[in-house]
Design an enzyme around this catalytic site. Structure first.
Site: not given
Length: 548
Positions: A381, A517, A519
């Site tokens: 990001c 993102h 994750e």
């Protein structure tokens, strides 16, 4: 009709209700039950999207574009659940719905009160998580601590629900603290007794106690707690510290929690297969190698600010049979002292997401250090945006910046995109600098097309992916040609080609930045491809580093 499990907390916050809820969900899933998990948060914000990470940790984003509590990340990592807007309600969201109904006249002239109107709204929110009875069990975590004023409507709501759906369909689990007093050399049960008494005063008698402690709760202490808290002995569960959170389901199994839940909810007895959990825990405890990853951010003083990121790095280590040592580096320190002093021991460098101008130049300097010294780099990001700024400044010699930090920059390589297509809604989203802050970013899952022959394609091994976003600023496509001339590869874009999602650098062992993102979609059993490959590249380059 689904069964409901309500998890409350006492004595102090941050005892791990989210992990407990997720671990119970994992145990029940392993038995073949279909489970969903919901978080009820007492704070008045409609969602945590406008909260500072120092206030509430990371903001977790769902596929459908909701900004939610970080505990939803635990729920997804521990189970097969894909959460949505129905999995997180705040007091603000509940009161907003009630006030909206009152303004529309839905209450037909009645005086609007906490009971029944607010509690009814809470119960409807809880039932919404169950969908059309598609789940066998709904686990509901109530945020905060018993005794908090703002949490009382939620506790009253879950108290009432037992009578609405039948006593046999509701189970109350209370997570409490049993502290070890060093000077006395013993564990103390009085805080737990007081916490249970506070809950009983509200009208809720817990069915099961999860006793948090830094060591296993001995037999005699369990008997004492059971006696004073009006519980059977086997309903007192030791929730002691373990080496890794992924060991919690195994600990709960050893304590007999799964059988106790089956018994108290009259569930059919089923055998579970926890071999996958045992394998994950074994890999974490017995790695074959280790690697140092520097995470350069500005919220490093509070680890919960990067909770999903931290877990995704661990997952990347699991995929490579490696322990991941995370070196937390404050980007403002790099601005003062330079990169080498803080990054010389790093085998890989990661720049996470974030907001605001503080520490930006330190992040850009860390990226330059990774590029020039051929250290594997991963930007997420804002990390990708900083990478674009660094490449533009140092490879193309442009006086470049993001309009987020310098509205008058000569070369706005990152800028506020005011119009883009949202495939979930089928319409264009419009945003300006004057738009309100809450819920106005590019949020949730968006498709991305990958270019073959790139690091991204090698990781995913597919042409189309879907990843979750949370940002306002985008790459300025005007600068694609000049950056491509310098070896920058735009390996991932939106299907219409208007939004750059992934950038790479050709002449580098592993240099990749993504606008999304990743994750948020990583699990211990299924590490995210980009984290897996980033750790693999860091391990591969590890022997050749530090010779300069």
């Amino acid at each position: 009709m689904p069964k409901y499990i309500f998890i409350t907390g006492g004595v102090v916050s941050a005892l791990g209700k989210g992990i407990a809820a997720a671990a119970i969900g994992a145990l029940l899933e392993a038995k073949g039950f279909k489970v969903t998990i919901q978080k009820l948060d007492p704070y008045i914000n409609v969602d945590p999207g406008t909260l500072s990470p120092f206030e509430h940790g990371e903001v977790y984003v769902t596929d459908d574009g909701c900004e939610t509590d970080l505990d939803l990340g635990h729920y997804e990592r521990f189970t097969h659940l894909t959460t949505s807007h129905v999995n997180n309600y705040t007091s603000g969201k509940i009161y907003f719905n009630v006030i909206s109904k009152e303004r529309r006249g839905d209450y037909l002239g009645h005086t609007v009160q906490v009971i029944p109107h607010v509690t009814d709204e809470i119960k409807e929110a809880i039932k919404s998580a169950a969908g059309d009875n598609e789940y066998d069990i709904v686990i509901v975590e109530v945020g905060g601590t018993v005794g908090d004023i703002e949490g009382l409507p939620f506790l009253e709501g879950i108290r009432q629900l037992r009578y609405d759906v039948g006593r046999e369909n509701v189970l109350y689990i209370h997570l409490t603290l049993v502290p070890y007093i060093k000077s006395a050399g013993e564990l103390k049960t009085k805080p737990t007794q007081h916490s249970v008494n506070s809950l009983r005063a509200i009208g809720i008698q817990p069915d099961i106690l999860l006793c948090r402690a830094d060591r296993p709760i001995p037999y005699g202490l369990k008997k004492k707690i059971a006696l004073h808290c009006n519980l059977d002995f086997d309903a007192v569960i030791s929730a002691h510290d373990v080496e890794t959170v992924y060991e919690v389901p195994l600990n709960f199994k050893n304590e007999g929690l799964d059988l106790l839940i089956e018994k108290k909810l009259s569930l059919p007895h089923r055998l579970e297969d926890l071999s996958a959990w045992e394998e994950v825990v074994n890999k974490i405890k017995n790695p074959k190698t280790e690697v140092n990853i520097a995470v350069v951010g500005k919220y490093v003083g509070l680890r919960d600010s990067y909770k999903s990121l931290n877990e995704a790095l661990i997952h990347g280590g699991i995929a490579n049979n490696s322990k991941v040592n995370i070196l937390w580096v404050n980007s403002e320190d790099i601005e003062k002292d330079g990169a080498k002093i803080y990054l010389s021991d790093a085998h890989g460098i990661l720049i996470p997401g974030g907001f605001g101008s503080r520490g930006i130049e330190g992040k850009i300097e860390a990226i330059r250090y990774a590029r020039e010294n051929k250290i594997p780099f991963f930007g997420i990001c804002l990390g990708m945006q900083c990478a674009v700024i660094e490449l533009s400044r140092n490879l193309t010699k442009l006086n470049a910046h993001s309009t987020e930090f310098d509205p008058d920059t000569e070369h706005p390589v990152i800028y506020l995109m005011e119009r883009w297509f949202n495939p979930r809604t089928g319409r264009y989203e419009i945003r300006t600098i004057e738009s309100q802050k809450g819920g106005t970013m590019r949020l949730g899952a968006y498709p991305c097309m990958l270019k073959e022959g790139t690091k991204a394609y090698e990781a995913y091994k597919t042409k189309e992916i879907s990843e979750r976003h949370r940002h306002r600023y985008e790459f300025n496509n005007k600068y694609i040609p000049i950056l491509e001339e310098k070896g920058v590869v735009f390996s991932g874009t939106s299907p219409d080609g208007q939004l750059v999602e992934i950038v790479e650098l050709k002449e580098h062992p592993w240099f990749l930045g993504c606008q999304f993102h990743p994750e948020f979609k990583s699990k211990p059993f299924k590490p995210h491809p980009l984290f897996r490959e980033f750790i693999r590249a860091s391990l591969k380059e590890k022997p050749s580093l530090f010779n300069f």
